[in-house]
Scaffold this motif. Structure first.
Motif: not given
Length: 671
Positions: A333-347
């Motif tokens: 009964q939780t919501i899982e989360s994680s960053t689905a992009f990389t540092y270079h993709e964000f830049l």
């Protein structure tokens, strides 16, 4: 738009009041002759003409010798003038004037020029930028003493406030990712933030007890609010802007509950008012007009706008789910989360989006200028139309210049965009930089306190055998004492001690002067530590020896069946932060000499003239106040005066009504 502008100026007046009054109490200990960083060291008086001195450093403190004041007394006078003007503007609508806000801006700028490390916070720069924008937004009606007429350029100048709010929030979200901080990228920042922030509130302890999955989800929500939602600030549909307002205001309220960030959150809420319109303010004030019946075309347009808004909300939700891998774990009964992009993709994304946001600002500002010009051209009469058009032209030029200058600090978050700016824009920014008209922002860039909160603990002794801990009014010390509620006051020494704990004491030269003042028994400095002398262990005579230890503080874990903890903190000694020293100690003397704290000021001659005597009298009456106590007293006084005026304004209305009734009854009897 008058009510919206008035609400905004009212909030800004309150912010200036808290900023000036909070700083006033701390001036002697921070900048006085026996303070930590005497302000006299920042100004070198000479025979130069006053205009040249103002060009070197734009501060009114150059006038101190002409008024018979030293630099500290000049700062006190500036703070008192700023508090008085902002208090008056808080009470009197006619004083929320362009001239008054220019005075408030220049008074705070004068303090900022000599404030050194204790006045170099981002919210001080933000207050200066907002204060200057208020000069453009506020009406100019001091000579008329009545409400100003309709100004067609209001929407242009008020747009600059919205652009500033966009820069603040968007940059604050972006820098969390460009800093490459592992806690922000791992979505675990809030598992450390509540205990590692400068001055937490009791609410921060409770927020820290929340489960990790909820902390990670909260970080995802923060990213959405600070990076995605600001793009809606320039939406052509008002309901999207109003939605953005409530989301941003909610974020600031949650920060207020869990952290003491002085007047910053109040100022951010004031900035968020730029997302509203007059119709929504009328809805708040219950003065909205009756809606006219809609035609079929209006109904069709409303449906199209509603579908557009639903598509935006859906895009926000789906984008958040996609880029942060949100999924529901039904078993736990939780919501899982994680960053689905990389540092270079964000830049790469940032590089693609930064220039379009600039053009979005250009188009939005152009729309406001065109709409204002059309409104001015619709004015009846040749001379009124000419005057309205001339005003719009002047303010449009000023707004365009302010927008261009702001692009320099805005593009600091993306190097390529900054390097591609026109050289003329860079030159213009350098020309006005000393006046703090625009600044760069980026709050909570990196998360500190991973593995525990570093905290400097001072200890004093008379014999080097028995050591007594020196507790501060606001920063954590005693593990069983609840965190303080401080905001909107900012205890600037406590804030700098938080920064000092993050690195060796050599990175904080002011700390050596602080130790020296405590050994000398400076009353002004000890009042920064404790206003109540009974809580300061060396109130009768100063300590002979001082040392500082570095501790690692962590929140305690909530116990079942207890609403409040017995101990709020646990702590463990990490290392020595500053060695044991006494007055005349070679180690202390060499450090003081190295950082320029050994110069002896000339003895102060007590002036018996009127102005210095009045300043001393006010200081004597206020020296026992705490920061929150003084600000609370001023705000309560303003509320009581406003309430009394509202009650008194109703009585004449009743008398007039009864007199009118009596007159009508008398006429009826005569008839």
């Amino acid at each position: 738009m008058e009510s919206l502008r008035n609400c905004w100026l009212l909030g800004l007046s309150l912010t200036f009041l808290t900023a000036f009054s909070s700083l006033y109490l701390q001036l002697p200990g921070l900048y006085g002759k026996d303070g930590i960083l005497p302000a006299r060291r920042m100004l070198h008086f000479s025979a130069k003409p006053l205009l040249e001195q103002l060009k070197d450093a734009p501060t009114l403190l150059w006038l101190c010798p002409h008024l018979g004041l030293d630099t500290e007394q000049g700062m006190e006078l500036i703070c008192l003038l700023g508090s008085a003007l902002s208090f008056a503007a808080l009470l009197i609508k006619q004083l929320r004037d362009s001239i008054i806000f220019f005075c408030l801006w220049f008074l705070y700028l004068s303090l900022h020029q000599v404030g050194q490390v204790f006045l170099f916070f981002q919210w001080d720069s933000l207050l200066l930028e907002v204060g200057f924008l208020a000069v453009l937004v506020a009406p100019l009606h001091l000579r008329k003493w009545r409400s100003a007429a309709h100004r067609h350029h209001d929407r242009v100048t008020f747009w600059l406030v919205r652009w500033l709010f966009f820069r603040l929030m968007f940059a604050s979200g972006v820098v969390k990712l460009t800093s490459r901080c592992p806690t922000w990228w791992g979505l675990t920042a809030l598992t450390y933030h509540y205990e590692s922030q400068c001055i937490p509130t009791p609410g921060a302890w409770f927020a820290h007890q929340l489960p990790v999955w909820l902390h990670k989800l909260s970080v995802v929500i923060v990213y959405t609010i600070e990076i995605a939602v600001p793009l809606l600030f320039f939406s052509p549909t008002r309901r999207l802007r109003i939605f953005s307002f409530y989301i941003q205001a909610l974020l600031q309220i949650l920060i207020i509950v869990t952290g003491n960030y002085n007047f910053f959150n109040l100022l951010s809420i004031v900035l968020s008012f730029s997302l509203l319109d007059q119709e929504h303010i009328d809805f708040w004030l219950r003065s909205s007009k009756k809606r006219r019946s809609r035609s079929r075309a209006d109904t069709l347009q409303a449906w199209v706008v509603t579908l557009l808004e639903l598509s935006v909300y859906t895009t926000l939700l789906l984008g958040t789910i996609h880029y942060f891998g949100l999924k529901v774990n039904w078993e736990s009964q939780t919501i899982e989360s994680s960053t689905a992009f990389t540092y270079h993709e964000f830049l790469h994304w940032l590089k693609l989006v930064i220039v379009p946001t600039i053009w979005l600002g250009v188009l939005s500002l152009t729309w406001e200028i065109v709409a204002a010009m059309l409104s001015a051209l619709c004015v009846r009469g040749f001379f009124p139309k000419l005057w309205a058009t001339l005003q719009c032209t002047i303010f449009a030029a000023v707004a365009a210049s302010m927008f261009a200058v702001s692009l320099v600090p805005y593009t600091f978050i993306e190097y390529e965009a900054n390097s591609n700016l026109w050289p003329q824009v860079q030159w213009l920014h350098r020309a006005v930089d000393r006046y703090q008209l625009v600044s760069s922002y980026g709050l909570f860039r990196r998360m500190t306190g991973v593995g525990g909160r570093p905290e400097v603990v001072l200890e004093g002794s008379y014999d080097r055998q028995i050591w007594m801990e020196i507790e501060f009014m606001y920063k954590p010390g005693n593990i069983s004492e609840a965190p303080a509620l401080v905001a909107p006051h900012q205890p600037r020494l406590d804030w700098q001690l938080w920064f000092a704990a993050l690195a060796p004491h050599t990175h904080s030269p002011w700390f050596i002067s602080f130790i020296q003042r405590l050994l000398e028994g400076s009353k002004d400095v000890t009042r920064l530590v404790q206003v109540d002398e009974t809580r300061y262990p060396f109130s009768e005579r100063p300590p002979t020896y001082l040392r500082a230890q570095l501790y690692r503080y962590s929140y305690t874990v909530a116990s079942a069946g207890r609403s409040l903890p017995r101990d709020w903190w646990t702590r463990q000694r990490v290392a020595e932060f500053f060695p044991t020293v006494s007055l005349g100690d070679p180690t202390l003397e060499s450090l003081l000499l190295e950082h320029g704290f050994k110069d002896k000021p000339s003895p102060r001659r007590v002036s018996e003239s009127l102005l210095p005597s009045l300043l001393r009298l006010v200081r004597e009456q206020t020296q026992l106040f705490t920061g929150p106590g003084l600000i609370g007293s001023l705000v309560c006084t303003a509320l009581l005066i406003s309430l009394a005026r509202a009650l008194m304004s109703r009585r004449p209305v009743g008398k007039v009504y009864r007199a009118a009734n009596n007159s009508q009854n008398g006429q009826g009897k005569r008839k």
